[in-house]
Design a protein around this motif. Structure first.
Motif, PDB file in Angstrom:
ATOM      1  N   LYS A 304       0.849  -1.212  -0.021  1.00  0.00           N
ATOM      2  CA  LYS A 304      -0.086  -0.125  -0.149  1.00  0.00           C
ATOM      3  C   LYS A 304       0.910   1.321  -0.002  1.00  0.00           C
ATOM      4  O   LYS A 304       1.979   1.068   0.770  1.00  0.00           O
ATOM      5  N   VAL A 305       0.280   2.301  -0.722  1.00  0.00           N
ATOM      6  CA  VAL A 305       1.256   3.398  -0.838  1.00  0.00           C
ATOM      7  C   VAL A 305      -0.040   4.773  -0.611  1.00  0.00           C
ATOM      8  O   VAL A 305      -0.825   4.634  -1.228  1.00  0.00           O
ATOM      9  N   SER A 306       0.590   5.620   0.248  1.00  0.00           N
ATOM     10  CA  SER A 306      -0.429   6.526   0.486  1.00  0.00           C
ATOM     11  C   SER A 306       0.183   7.993   0.328  1.00  0.00           C
ATOM     12  O   SER A 306       1.498   7.999   0.283  1.00  0.00           O
ATOM     13  N   VAL A 307      -0.722   8.791  -0.421  1.00  0.00           N
ATOM     14  CA  VAL A 307      -0.306  10.290  -0.665  1.00  0.00           C
ATOM     15  C   VAL A 307      -1.486  11.165  -0.562  1.00  0.00           C
ATOM     16  O   VAL A 307      -2.713  10.497  -0.573  1.00  0.00           O
ATOM     17  N   SER A 308      -1.146  12.213   0.033  1.00  0.00           N
ATOM     18  CA  SER A 308      -2.428  13.340   0.050  1.00  0.00           C
ATOM     19  C   SER A 308      -2.383  14.334  -0.961  1.00  0.00           C
ATOM     20  O   SER A 308      -1.507  14.259  -1.680  1.00  0.00           O
ATOM     21  N   LEU A 309      -3.645  14.751  -1.242  1.00  0.00           N
ATOM     22  CA  LEU A 309      -3.886  15.889  -2.224  1.00  0.00           C
ATOM     23  C   LEU A 309      -2.892  17.113  -2.320  1.00  0.00           C
ATOM     24  O   LEU A 309      -2.323  17.505  -2.920  1.00  0.00           O
ATOM     25  N   GLU A 310      -2.596  17.338  -0.789  1.00  0.00           N
ATOM     26  CA  GLU A 310      -1.777  18.335  -0.509  1.00  0.00           C
ATOM     27  C   GLU A 310      -0.278  18.215  -1.049  1.00  0.00           C
ATOM     28  O   GLU A 310       0.545  19.039  -1.441  1.00  0.00           O
ATOM     29  N   LYS A 311       0.056  16.815  -0.826  1.00  0.00           N
ATOM     30  CA  LYS A 311       1.467  16.525  -1.259  1.00  0.00           C
ATOM     31  C   LYS A 311       1.448  16.544  -2.684  1.00  0.00           C
ATOM     32  O   LYS A 311       2.484  16.841  -3.327  1.00  0.00           O
ATOM     33  N   ILE A 312       0.324  15.764  -3.455  1.00  0.00           N
ATOM     34  CA  ILE A 312       0.574  16.092  -4.934  1.00  0.00           C
ATOM     35  C   ILE A 312       0.688  17.387  -5.439  1.00  0.00           C
ATOM     36  O   ILE A 312       1.315  17.741  -6.167  1.00  0.00           O
ATOM     37  N   ASN A 313      -0.241  18.302  -5.178  1.00  0.00           N
ATOM     38  CA  ASN A 313      -0.177  19.756  -5.447  1.00  0.00           C
ATOM     39  C   ASN A 313       1.066  20.310  -5.209  1.00  0.00           C
ATOM     40  O   ASN A 313       1.623  21.293  -5.633  1.00  0.00           O
ATOM     41  N   GLY A 314       1.629  20.022  -3.641  1.00  0.00           N
ATOM     42  CA  GLY A 314       2.787  20.636  -3.272  1.00  0.00           C
ATOM     43  C   GLY A 314       3.977  20.449  -3.989  1.00  0.00           C
ATOM     44  O   GLY A 314       4.819  21.052  -4.608  1.00  0.00           O
ATOM     45  N   VAL A 315       4.190  19.031  -4.584  1.00  0.00           N
ATOM     46  CA  VAL A 315       5.355  18.600  -5.271  1.00  0.00           C
ATOM     47  C   VAL A 315       5.342  19.230  -6.769  1.00  0.00           C
ATOM     48  O   VAL A 315       6.151  19.561  -7.385  1.00  0.00           O
ATOM     49  N   LEU A 316       4.099  19.001  -7.082  1.00  0.00           N
ATOM     50  CA  LEU A 316       3.910  19.450  -8.836  1.00  0.00           C
ATOM     51  C   LEU A 316       3.708  20.800  -8.938  1.00  0.00           C
ATOM     52  O   LEU A 316       3.929  21.731  -9.898  1.00  0.00           O
TER      53      LEU A 316
END
Length: 603
Positions: A304-316
């Motif tokens: 299982k791999v977890s990621v938040s919407l905040e992380k996605i938008n923060g990195v991109l």
């Protein structure tokens, strides 16, 4: 990997776009397409995705997500037939190296008819540059190119049965090669085998029948007389296979796939598909299937791999919505759960590349399109965060550099390796330089020597190159920072920490390409009247030298008996070719004629 558009279309009910449009979609979202012509695409699959994309199914899965069109069916989501659930068998498998052979699935198929493949199978293989051999071999190659699982078939009659076993059993053993062991491959080439190479062997005869994950052996080759076959669908350690292929200088389609570590789970699907296809094109009945799977122990827990919407938008640097992210995961077929805008993804077994949150960030970015990311200015290059470097040390170094640049010196940066030194490297990049340098002296000498060859292009006649380097040296007492200049510099400050120093701004000019071809120098001197205008005479030389003149310097001027002697050095060079002496001599003759016409006496 060579991919057929017609082959890809079998995965879709919706008509695919033209080959060029498919190439553009893949290039901008997942993998560069190096060639697209007619029905064929050559897709450059990078190692991080090769575990699932070196096959038509993998490419089709990506196109489904990129173009947002559903797959007609997915072979990796189709149930297994009953014979695939542990049937009684006359075949057994022994694995001596479980770290190198993660899974070995074998099947005994009786009553096959070896012969030419049907037209559709030949055409499918030939469309991607494969040569049709016979219906059994073609079936194994087709399944490999379709879902990515390398396969092999042995002639069972050429293996020895164990007469002491009930009704006699064939036994496959996977082991390392022994000292002095050799094998002749299907191509007829004989190889002396290093002991680290993994082999497929007939355990009853104790003889090699194949190089694991690389190529089959001649000893168990299929012929038209073959009626019973043993089919192999295995999974081998990527590192072991890569090393074997390199050691033997034998890179194959199978070794390329194994070295990129496809999931061991894929072997089951490969066996299912190849037996189904063999029965279709060659007949035969399955006498039994055996599955030895040492890597399964401890692997039952789902990743299982977890990621938040905040992380996605923060990195991109994006503002993607939760709904857009959900759409990406659905299009890619990634099972997930979501809570408070945090996604927990359970990657399918074939997606061995999805391990950390950043992997999921990349999936979102590439599917939605990096062209959707807003353009953002990078921070000023002069801004250096205190937590990134020692500010006082950095500013002290910049102070010394500024001091030297103001006095006409040019900085060089040379490698830290040397022929001799106090510290010897275990694995040097250059065998001629196996140590770390203890001083900057030798590198400065080499730089000055090389500078002689380009000096006429960048320096005035008689001018010496002024170079400096600040770099780390590695004596036995411990590494330290050292400064070296090509000539003594009065008042040169020591390298000391200086937190208060403000570095000056290395103004960059427009880039000017340099020529790869050699230059030619010529000198010209002439007498003129005492009131001569040096600038005027220089312009005459320059105008008549033409576009091949890249540098012009006056290097001498003296008066005698009411006249003035002027001397110039000319440097000629072409961006397109090597100049000849005759060509430059013609230009010099033209300059001489122009000066003489103005009343100057060329010496």
């Amino acid at each position: 990997m060579k991919v057929s558009r017609t082959w890809l279309q079998r995965y879709f009910d919706t008509p695919l776009p033209a080959t060029e449009a498919i190439a553009e979609a893949l290039t901008f979202h997942v993998a560069e397409v190096e060639e697209a012509e007619g029905d064929l695409l050559d897709v450059k699959v990078l190692p991080d995705r090769a575990g699932y994309m070196l096959c038509h199914r993998g490419i089709a899965k990506e196109l489904s997500a990129i173009l947002n069109i559903p797959l007609k069916d997915d072979p990796l989501n189709t149930p297994f037939p009953m014979w695939d659930i542990g049937s009684p068998t006359l075949l057994q498998v022994e694995i001596e190296e479980p770290k190198k052979c993660l899974r070995y699935r074998g099947a005994l198929v009786k009553g096959v008819n070896v012969g030419p493949s049907p037209e559709w199978l030949r055409e499918a293989l030939e469309a991607v540059g494969q040569r049709s051999i016979n219906n059994i071999v073609d079936a194994t190659n087709y399944v490999m190119l379709n879902i990515g699982q390398p396969l092999h078939a042995f002639d069972a009659a050429k293996l020895m049965k164990n007469p002491s076993a009930d009704r006699g059993k064939y036994t496959i053993k996977v082991r390392n090669a022994r000292e002095g062991e050799k094998i002749t491959t299907l191509s007829g080439d004989e190889y002396a085998l290093p002991e680290s190479v993994l082999l497929i062997t007939d355990a009853n005869a104790d003889s090699a029948i194949g190089i694991a994950g690389v190529k089959g052996g001649k000893a168990a080759e299929l012929t038209e007389a073959t009626t019973d076959i043993i089919v192999e669908a295995a999974n081998f350690d990527g590192t072991a296979i890569r090393r074997a292929a390199q050691a033997l200088k034998l890179v194959t389609d199978a070794s390329l796939r194994f070295q990129n570590r496809p999931s061991p789970e894929l072997a089951g699907y490969g066996m299912r598909d190849v037996i189904s296809l063999i029965r279709e094109v060659a007949g035969g009945e399955v006498a039994g299937v055996v599955d030895t799977y040492p890597a399964r122990s401890g692997s039952e827990q789902e990743r299982k791999v977890s990621v938040s919407l905040e992380k996605i938008n923060g990195v991109l640097g994006s503002d993607f919505s939760k709904e857009e992210v959900i759409d990406v995961f659905n299009r890619l077929g990634l099972p997930y759960s979501e809570s408070n805008e945090t996604f927990e993804v359970t990657p399918p077994f074939e997606r061995t590349d999805l391990v950390i949150p950043e992997d999921l960030v990349e999936e979102v970015g590439r599917i939605l399109g990096y062209d959707r990311l807003p353009a953002t200015e990078l921070p000023c290059r002069d801004v250096v965060r205190p937590d990134m470097v020692d500010q006082a040390k950095w500013r002290g170094i910049e102070k010394v550099k500024d001091f030297l640049v103001e006095r006409g010196f040019v900085e060089i940066s040379t490698q830290s390796f040397a022929a001799k030194g106090d510290i010897t490297l275990a694995n040097p990049l250059d065998k001629a330089k196996p140590a770390l340098r203890t001083s900057l002296d030798e590198n400065m000498k080499e730089a000055l020597e090389r500078a002689k060859y380009v000096a006429p292009l960048v320096l005035a006649p008689g001018e010496k190159p002024k170079l400096f380097e600040i770099g780390t040296v590695f004596p036995k007492e411990g590494e330290r920072l050292e400064i070296k200049t090509s000539e003594p510099v009065p008042g040169l400050p020591a390298i000391e920490d200086d937190a208060s120093y403000e570095p000056k701004r290395y103004q960059l000019g427009a880039f000017k390409p340099f020529s790869l071809y050699p230059f030619i120098t010529r000198d010209i001197a002439f007498w003129a009247s005492a009131d001569v205008d040096d600038g005027f005479t220089k312009s005459i030389v320059q105008e008549n030298a033409g576009e091949l003149l890249v540098r012009l310097d006056q290097f001498d001027r003296f008066e005698k008996e009411g006249k003035v002697s002027l001397a110039y050095r000319l440097v000629f060079q072409s961006m397109e070719r090597t100049l000849t002496d005759d060509e430059v001599n013609g230009i010099m003759a033209q300059i001489t004629t122009a000066l003489t016409a103005k009343g100057y006496e060329v010496r």
